[in-house]
Design a protein around this motif. Structure first.
Motif, PDB file in Angstrom:
ATOM      1  N   TYR A   1       0.822  -1.207   0.000  1.00 37.19           N
ATOM      2  CA  TYR A   1       0.000   0.000   0.000  1.00 37.19           C
ATOM      3  C   TYR A   1       0.859   1.261   0.000  1.00 37.19           C
TER       4      TYR A   1
ATOM      5  N   MET B   1     -13.583  -3.888  -1.345  1.00 43.91           N
ATOM      6  CA  MET B   1     -12.390  -3.792  -2.170  1.00 43.91           C
ATOM      7  C   MET B   1     -12.176  -5.075  -2.964  1.00 43.91           C
TER       8      MET B   1
ATOM      9  N   THR C   1      -6.698  -5.179  -4.515  1.00 46.46           N
ATOM     10  CA  THR C   1      -6.431  -4.025  -3.660  1.00 46.46           C
ATOM     11  C   THR C   1      -6.479  -4.355  -2.161  1.00 46.46           C
TER      12      THR C   1
ATOM     13  N   THR D   1     -14.715  -4.620 -16.482  1.00 46.20           N
ATOM     14  CA  THR D   1     -13.548  -5.309 -15.944  1.00 46.20           C
ATOM     15  C   THR D   1     -13.584  -6.765 -16.393  1.00 46.20           C
TER      16      THR D   1
ATOM     17  N   VAL E   1      -0.609  -0.901  -4.612  1.00 47.78           N
ATOM     18  CA  VAL E   1      -1.903  -0.221  -4.564  1.00 47.78           C
ATOM     19  C   VAL E   1      -1.666   1.244  -4.253  1.00 47.78           C
ATOM     20  N   THR E   2      -2.077   2.100  -5.171  1.00 53.57           N
ATOM     21  CA  THR E   2      -1.854   3.528  -5.005  1.00 53.57           C
ATOM     22  C   THR E   2      -2.830   4.127  -3.992  1.00 53.57           C
TER      23      THR E   2
ATOM     24  N   LYS F   1      -4.817   6.509  -4.531  1.00 53.67           N
ATOM     25  CA  LYS F   1      -6.095   6.739  -5.205  1.00 53.67           C
ATOM     26  C   LYS F   1      -6.987   5.516  -5.148  1.00 53.67           C
ATOM     27  N   GLN F   2      -6.378   4.328  -5.213  1.00 49.96           N
ATOM     28  CA  GLN F   2      -7.167   3.093  -5.280  1.00 49.96           C
ATOM     29  C   GLN F   2      -7.821   2.713  -3.950  1.00 49.96           C
TER      30      GLN F   2
ATOM     31  N   TRP G   1     -12.863   6.074  -5.930  1.00 47.55           N
ATOM     32  CA  TRP G   1     -12.288   5.071  -6.823  1.00 47.55           C
ATOM     33  C   TRP G   1     -13.027   3.745  -6.674  1.00 47.55           C
TER      34      TRP G   1
ATOM     35  N   ARG H   1     -14.859   1.789  -9.602  1.00 43.71           N
ATOM     36  CA  ARG H   1     -14.492   0.398  -9.885  1.00 43.71           C
ATOM     37  C   ARG H   1     -15.718  -0.505  -9.828  1.00 43.71           C
TER      38      ARG H   1
END
Length: 307
Positions: free
Chosen positions: A132, A144, A148, A197, A226-227, A229-230, A235, A239
């Motif tokens: 992370y 999630m 992620t 996806t 995992v950024t 933002k994610q 987000w 997603r």
């Protein structure tokens, strides 16, 4: 498994579809260069899918540490990029990774041994842990994705029953069997026109319809980056919309128009009931939960109407 498995090992290729993100790709290739068994790999294919070429120099910088080959697909569609590798490669086993992972030392040996032990009609895959940038609140874990929050269904090698399981950043299949199953569907995955996806899930489902089974390799672990933002709420909602489009795409490909709306309604009821049976109703995230499910249902319904 006999001790001479290496002498019976067909050729193996590693496949990385890359899109921009030079630093993360460099990190992945640095990790890969130190993995045990990299010398036995026939080729590492890095296929850039974008309108501009910015990763070729990154790939070339690793030519001294591994048998690496750069491919370019001038459209940002991951499924089309993977199909390019299917056409260009001639190795027997293709191990699919991502451009934002790092690998455990024995990933390649785990795949190689399993490939010899189960010579046909087998999909292979391993666990995914996470690195992370910013750690999320555990309250959000039910909402999630496996990529992620991490995914490790078993603590041992074994068969996975039911629908396709393996994440796109850590799985493998035989090239000839993937070709026989139709390869990767451009209507699914990053860069698809639909926005859905699931290109790896669709490919694995096609393999399973041809009789393949899923073999989980507990030691073949990778870590997905995992950024920050994610792990943001916005987000996760976005997603979830893409997952709704994926659900609609699956229904549309399998059922005639007259049955699609009913099938979608039934699927939404079943999926929400299963979710509630495991996670219950969240108190702290009640409004987020409502938005998350609404995003899923609304995007799926809109996608069904457009087909």
């Amino acid at each position: 498994m006999t001790s001479d498995w290496r002498s019976r090992l067909p050729s193996i290729a590693l496949v990385i579809a890359a899109h921009k993100r030079e630093q993360l790709l460099t990190r992945t290739l640095e990790s890969l260069s130190g993995v045990v068994g990299i010398g036995g790999v026939g080729c590492v294919y890095v296929v850039e899918n974008d309108s501009s070429q910015c990763l070729e120099d990154v790939v070339k910088s690793f030519s001294g540490s591994m048998p690496i080959r750069y491919l370019f697909h001038n459209h940002g569609n991951k499924s089309e990029a993977l199909n390019l590798v299917l056409r260009q490669s001639d190795e027997d086993l293709l191990v699919f990774l991502d451009d934002d992972i790092r690998l455990s030392d024995n990933v390649l040996q785990s795949y190689a041994k399993a490939f010899v032990e189960y010579p046909e009609r087998t999909i292979f895959g391993g666990p995914v842990e996470v690195d992370y940038e910013i750690s999320p609140s555990p309250d959000f874990f039910p909402y999630m994705t496996g990529s992620t929050k991490g995914w490790r269904p078993l603590g041992y090698n074994g068969w996975l029953e039911g629908k396709p399981k393996f994440l796109g950043c850590n799985w493998a299949a035989r090239r000839i069997e993937l070709l026989d199953a139709g390869g990767f569907d451009p209507d699914f995955g990053p860069g698809s026109k639909s926005g859905a996806t699931g290109q790896e899930s669709a490919a694995q489902a096609a393999l399973m319809r041809k009789g393949a089974k899923s073999r989980y390799l507990a030691d073949a672990c990778v870590w997905h980056y995992v950024t920050a933002k994610q792990v943001e709420e916005s987000w996760m909602i976005t997603r979830r919309k893409r997952s709704g489009i994926e659900l609609a795409g699956i229904i549309s490909k399998r059922l005639p128009p007259g049955l699609r709306t009913f099938a979608l309604r039934l699927a939404l009821v079943i999926l929400k009931a299963k979710f509630r049976s495991v996670h219950g109703k969240p108190d702290a995230l009640r409004e987020f939960d409502r938005q998350w499910w609404k995003a899923y249902a609304d995007s799926a319904k809109a996608a069904i109407k457009s087909t």
